[in-house]
Design a protein around this motif. Structure first.
Motif, mmCIF file in Angstrom:
data_model
loop_
_atom_site.group_PDB
_atom_site.id
_atom_site.type_symbol
_atom_site.label_atom_id
_atom_site.label_comp_id
_atom_site.label_asym_id
_atom_site.label_seq_id
_atom_site.Cartn_x
_atom_site.Cartn_y
_atom_site.Cartn_z
ATOM 1 N N PRO A 134 56.134 68.587 63.758
ATOM 2 C CA PRO A 134 56.517 67.839 64.957
ATOM 3 C C PRO A 134 57.208 66.529 64.598
ATOM 4 O O PRO A 134 56.783 65.816 63.699
ATOM 5 N N HIS A 180 52.063 74.544 68.634
ATOM 6 C CA HIS A 180 53.127 73.604 68.972
ATOM 7 C C HIS A 180 53.454 73.653 70.460
ATOM 8 O O HIS A 180 53.654 72.607 71.101
ATOM 9 N N ARG A 234 52.961 70.546 72.958
ATOM 10 C CA ARG A 234 54.085 70.065 73.775
ATOM 11 C C ARG A 234 53.688 69.981 75.244
ATOM 12 O O ARG A 234 53.959 68.992 75.926
ATOM 13 N N ASP A 279 55.985 65.478 71.069
ATOM 14 C CA ASP A 279 57.164 65.333 71.927
ATOM 15 C C ASP A 279 57.448 66.642 72.662
ATOM 16 O O ASP A 279 57.823 67.649 72.050
ATOM 17 N N SER A 280 57.279 66.641 73.971
ATOM 18 C CA SER A 280 57.438 67.869 74.743
ATOM 19 C C SER A 280 58.878 68.351 74.811
ATOM 20 O O SER A 280 59.135 69.520 75.097
ATOM 21 N N THR A 330 60.751 74.203 70.008
ATOM 22 C CA THR A 330 59.918 74.815 68.979
ATOM 23 C C THR A 330 60.794 75.597 68.013
ATOM 24 O O THR A 330 61.566 76.468 68.426
#
Length: 263
Positions: free
Chosen positions: A161, A201, A205, A211-212, A216
């Protein structure tokens, strides 16, 4: 994801359902590393990508690049090229984990080497190169980041991430799903490990733990793929693409630009 429970395909579908229920889109991108030297293995991956019909980013090692590999990539649609170091050479001096882009590497000529090797890719891929650095072994010294930005690079992609959408002026979008187990014979890591990484992940998110807005990332390495790797890629890409909440992005969309023109 719940505790130590291992993920499976049902867990991935369930997580994507949660994205759909919240009205969000789960974005993904696909980065394949170590292109440049083996046209046969690369063609196997490109044939698979053609069947899947989703965008692919190829991280190409400039000093490995052959005419056959360049021709294969330029002849394939929906592919962007990223720069994978200079020569994929270890400059750790045996003092730690392997790294090429470190402060001690080519101290008087690192910037020149980066620009020279980028020009190789500019010449070979004039319409598909995005000037994003993918450091070999996904490692780069902090001091080298400013050299990249000062040399006209647009972005950076490593593993894990991201800390922020930009670092030292570079757009960042990393990968999060490594399908290879590098510790045990460089072979497929297995469905469970890959799905666990993807669900973790996505879940992080969705909950804002990371961090959304970072897509991915699926990371593959065609040079060491076997049938199990290709079977996973096929199923994973199709599972995401067929879900209402899933969306595969191109590297151009992920990094928001096609190329810089300086220096």
């Amino acid at each position: 994801m719940n505790g130590c429970a291992m993920a499976d395909w049902t867990a991935l579908a369930r997580e994507l359902d949660m994205w759909a229920q919240s009205g969000q889109t789960a974005t993904f991108w696909w980065r394949d590393d170590d292109a440049g030297a083996d046209a046969v293995k690369l063609k196997e991956l490109l044939d698979l990508r053609q069947d899947l019909g989703v965008p692919l980013a190829m991280a190409v090692v400039p000093d490995w690049l052959t005419a056959d590999v360049a021709s294969l990539i330029t002849g394939s649609g929906d592919i962007h090229v990223l720069q994978h170091g200079v020569a994929h050479a270890d400059h750790s001096g045996g003092r730690g984990r392997r790294i090429e882009l470190c402060a001690g590497a080519l101290p008087s000529g690192l910037r020149q080497a980066l620009i020279r090797s980028r020009n190789v890719l500019r010449t070979s891929f004039p319409s598909s190169l995005i000037e994003v650095m993918v450091p070999p072994w996904n490692r780069i010294d902090e001091a080298v980041l400013s050299i990249l930005a000062g040399s006209g690079f647009l972005g950076l992609s490593i593993l894990g991430p991201r800390r922020g959408a930009r670092e030292h002026g570079l757009v960042v979008n990393n990968v999060h799903i490594d399908i290879i187990d590098w510790k045990v014979g460089r072979r497929f890591a297995g469905d469970e490990a890959c799905l666990e990484a993807s669900v973790r992940h996505l879940e992080d998110r969705r909950h804002g733990v990371v961090d959304s807005s970072e897509a991915t990332g699926l990371m593959t390495h065609h040079l060491v793929h076997d049938t199990a790797c290709h079977a996973f890629i096929d199923r994973f890409v199709h599972t995401v693409a067929r879900h209402p909440a899933g969306l595969w992005l191109s590297a151009g969309a992920v990094f928001g630009a096609s190329r810089r023109t300086d220096p």
